[in-house]
Design an enzyme around this catalytic site. Structure first.
Site, mmCIF file in Angstrom:
data_model
loop_
_atom_site.group_PDB
_atom_site.id
_atom_site.type_symbol
_atom_site.label_atom_id
_atom_site.label_comp_id
_atom_site.label_asym_id
_atom_site.label_seq_id
_atom_site.Cartn_x
_atom_site.Cartn_y
_atom_site.Cartn_z
ATOM 1 N N GLU A 90 4.599 -2.716 -14.003
ATOM 2 C CA GLU A 90 6.211 -3.128 -14.093
ATOM 3 C C GLU A 90 6.825 -1.743 -14.034
ATOM 4 O O GLU A 90 7.877 -1.500 -14.670
ATOM 5 C CB GLU A 90 6.464 -3.712 -15.440
ATOM 6 C CG GLU A 90 5.724 -5.119 -15.736
ATOM 7 C CD GLU A 90 5.930 -6.268 -14.461
ATOM 8 O OE1 GLU A 90 6.482 -5.820 -13.360
ATOM 9 O OE2 GLU A 90 5.322 -7.174 -14.722
ATOM 10 N N HIS A 112 -13.426 6.296 -34.605
ATOM 11 C CA HIS A 112 -14.712 5.767 -34.549
ATOM 12 C C HIS A 112 -15.683 6.656 -34.151
ATOM 13 O O HIS A 112 -16.944 6.331 -34.348
ATOM 14 C CB HIS A 112 -14.673 4.812 -33.595
ATOM 15 C CG HIS A 112 -13.949 3.423 -34.062
ATOM 16 N ND1 HIS A 112 -12.574 3.180 -34.392
ATOM 17 C CD2 HIS A 112 -14.491 2.181 -34.565
ATOM 18 C CE1 HIS A 112 -12.343 1.993 -34.752
ATOM 19 N NE2 HIS A 112 -13.438 1.333 -34.891
ATOM 20 N N GLY A 113 -15.530 7.917 -33.691
ATOM 21 C CA GLY A 113 -16.494 8.831 -33.037
ATOM 22 C C GLY A 113 -17.406 8.218 -32.232
ATOM 23 O O GLY A 113 -16.751 7.614 -31.216
ATOM 24 N N TRP A 118 -1.780 -5.275 -5.335
ATOM 25 C CA TRP A 118 -1.673 -5.236 -6.833
ATOM 26 C C TRP A 118 -1.064 -6.574 -7.009
ATOM 27 O O TRP A 118 -0.353 -6.782 -7.986
ATOM 28 C CB TRP A 118 -0.905 -4.218 -7.423
ATOM 29 C CG TRP A 118 -1.239 -2.693 -6.829
ATOM 30 C CD1 TRP A 118 -0.348 -1.866 -5.991
ATOM 31 C CD2 TRP A 118 -2.384 -2.135 -7.078
ATOM 32 N NE1 TRP A 118 -1.209 -0.829 -5.803
ATOM 33 C CE2 TRP A 118 -2.228 -0.939 -6.393
ATOM 34 C CE3 TRP A 118 -3.523 -2.546 -7.880
ATOM 35 C CZ2 TRP A 118 -3.202 0.097 -6.412
ATOM 36 C CZ3 TRP A 118 -4.766 -1.461 -7.778
ATOM 37 C CH2 TRP A 118 -4.559 -0.273 -7.011
ATOM 38 N N THR A 160 -1.327 -9.868 -9.114
ATOM 39 C CA THR A 160 -2.096 -10.345 -10.216
ATOM 40 C C THR A 160 -2.099 -11.909 -10.057
ATOM 41 O O THR A 160 -0.927 -12.286 -9.706
ATOM 42 C CB THR A 160 -1.315 -10.130 -11.595
ATOM 43 O OG1 THR A 160 -1.567 -8.537 -11.780
ATOM 44 C CG2 THR A 160 -2.273 -10.502 -12.712
ATOM 45 N N PRO A 207 0.748 -1.393 0.134
ATOM 46 C CA PRO A 207 -0.123 -0.063 0.073
ATOM 47 C C PRO A 207 1.125 1.296 0.019
ATOM 48 O O PRO A 207 0.352 2.341 -0.640
ATOM 49 C CB PRO A 207 -0.792 0.257 1.215
ATOM 50 C CG PRO A 207 -1.048 -1.742 1.338
ATOM 51 C CD PRO A 207 0.376 -2.125 0.984
#
Length: 386
Positions: A367, A342-343, A157, A159, A129
């Protein structure tokens, strides 16, 4: 006449097989799984079948023994389909690399075969933390008690932390040095002082859990100190060395997502018409696509260059940092530009570009943030020019 199949041909065959699988199975299903934040169990099983979890580990341990350049190309293909697949692979490969490089013979022979076939999943646990980028501020502590170490602290964090059976844990020992411990646990919430206290919701990078893990008087056998007694105090250097491979993974991941975003923009620009012609015919759009393609090409070349240097045995903290910095920032730019092209459609979940836009910030942060990469690059430049 005898026909010899070279390592290069085998690599091309594997990359081609993964590319075909991504086109057929990953791309059509990724958005549904991602929006549901669902772990891709069938895709994970196929990655095990490909042997990807032992991609760069030698064949004697059940790995494929691939060069890192081929590994980078594989990661790129996976991320082009769905970035989270490359994330499932990355922390596992960091852990396997640390054991292969620095583990004792017993640790290598006992752990690597099941890590290579994917039956044992691994996580990498460095951040806390209050100690993310500041790796030397780790507070998680390990105290010896007979033939065991007692660990207390909280890690963030992580994973794969929920599903992993093995965690490479960095902790501070009484001599105020940082040491790496191999934590072996059953998949799930944990027991005997180890708990997954919460799963962290994320903007993107869905389908892969990112968790907080708490250790309260958790006991690890002394035999699980990475590298044995000689590994005392070397945990941070072991981790930073393995993170060179992790940064190549992130750079390759960024290239893969950028490629997907660019492909989507190219296709849409030739389908969507305004003022009587495809929007590609408008100079503002065609010039933007030209810039996107140029940046993407440069990012790919930098990533492959770092991988080739890794394969040649060079220390690549400079080149890996540069590749990760450039590729991650460019991926975000290309995803943003693809969304603009793509708007309004790019802002909806009907098109995958919104997923690319949400996934790319992870590569800027993971990383080591871009700011950390600049610090690493600057220090290495000073060393080279002093």
């Amino acid at each position: 006449m005898t026909v010899t199949v070279t390592d290069s041909e085998l690599s091309e065959e594997l990359v081609g097989a993964i590319r075909t699988w991504v086109e057929r199975e990953v791309i059509p299903n990724a958005s549904d799984l991602e929006h549901a934040d669902e772990f891709p169990q069938e895709m994970f099983a196929q990655m095990c079948e490909f042997g990807l979890f032992g991609a760069t580990i030698p064949e004697q341990y059940g790995g494929l023994g691939l060069d890192v350049t081929t590994y980078a190309r594989i990661v790129e293909e996976l991320a082009r389909g769905w970035m989270s697949l490359a994330g499932i692979l990355n922390t596992h490969k960091i852990a396997a690399t640390m054991i292969h490089r620095y583990g004792t013979a017993e640790q290598q022979e006992r752990l690597l075969p099941t890590m290579c076939d994917g039956s044992v999943r691994a996580a990498f646990s460095l951040s806390e933390p209050d100690a993310g980028s500041d790796t030397r501020s780790i507070r998680c502590r390990a105290v010896p008690d007979g033939d065991e170490w007692v660990i207390n602290g909280t890690k963030m964090w992580v994973t794969n932390g929920m599903r992993a059976q093995l965690v490479m844990l960095l902790a501070r020992t009484p001599d105020d040095r940082i040491t790496c411990f191999i934590v072996e646990k059953e998949p799930g919430m944990g027991s005997d002082g180890l708990t997954v206290s919460r799963t962290i919701p994320k903007l993107g990078y869905k389908g892969v859990e990112t968790v907080e893990m708490a250790y309260a008087d958790y006991r690890v056998p002394a035999a699980n100190l990475l590298g044995g007694p000689q590994g005392m105090g070397h945990g941070l250097s072991y981790a930073l060395s393995a993170l060179e491979l992790g940064r190549i993974n992130i750079a390759a991941r960024a290239v893969g997502v950028a490629q997907a975003a660019f492909d989507a923009a190219m296709a849409y620009s030739q389908e969507r018409e305004t003022f009587g012609k495809p929007i590609f015919e408008h100079q503002a759009i065609s010039f933007k696509l030209a810039e996107m393609a140029t940046k993407l090409h440069a990012a790919r070349l930098m990533t492959y260059d770092a991988a080739r240097r890794f394969d040649s045995g060079e220390r690549i903290d400079l080149e890996a940092g540069m590749a990760k910095l450039f590729a991650s920032e460019i991926a975000f730019e290309i995803a943003s530009d693809s969304l603009r092209i793509h708007g309004g459609n790019g802002y909806t979940q009907e098109y995958p570009v919104e997923r690319y836009f949400r996934d790319t910030p992870l590569m800027i942060i993971g990383e080591g943030t871009s700011e950390i990469q600049k610090m690493v690059i600057a220090r290495k430049l000073r060393d080279r020019y002093t």
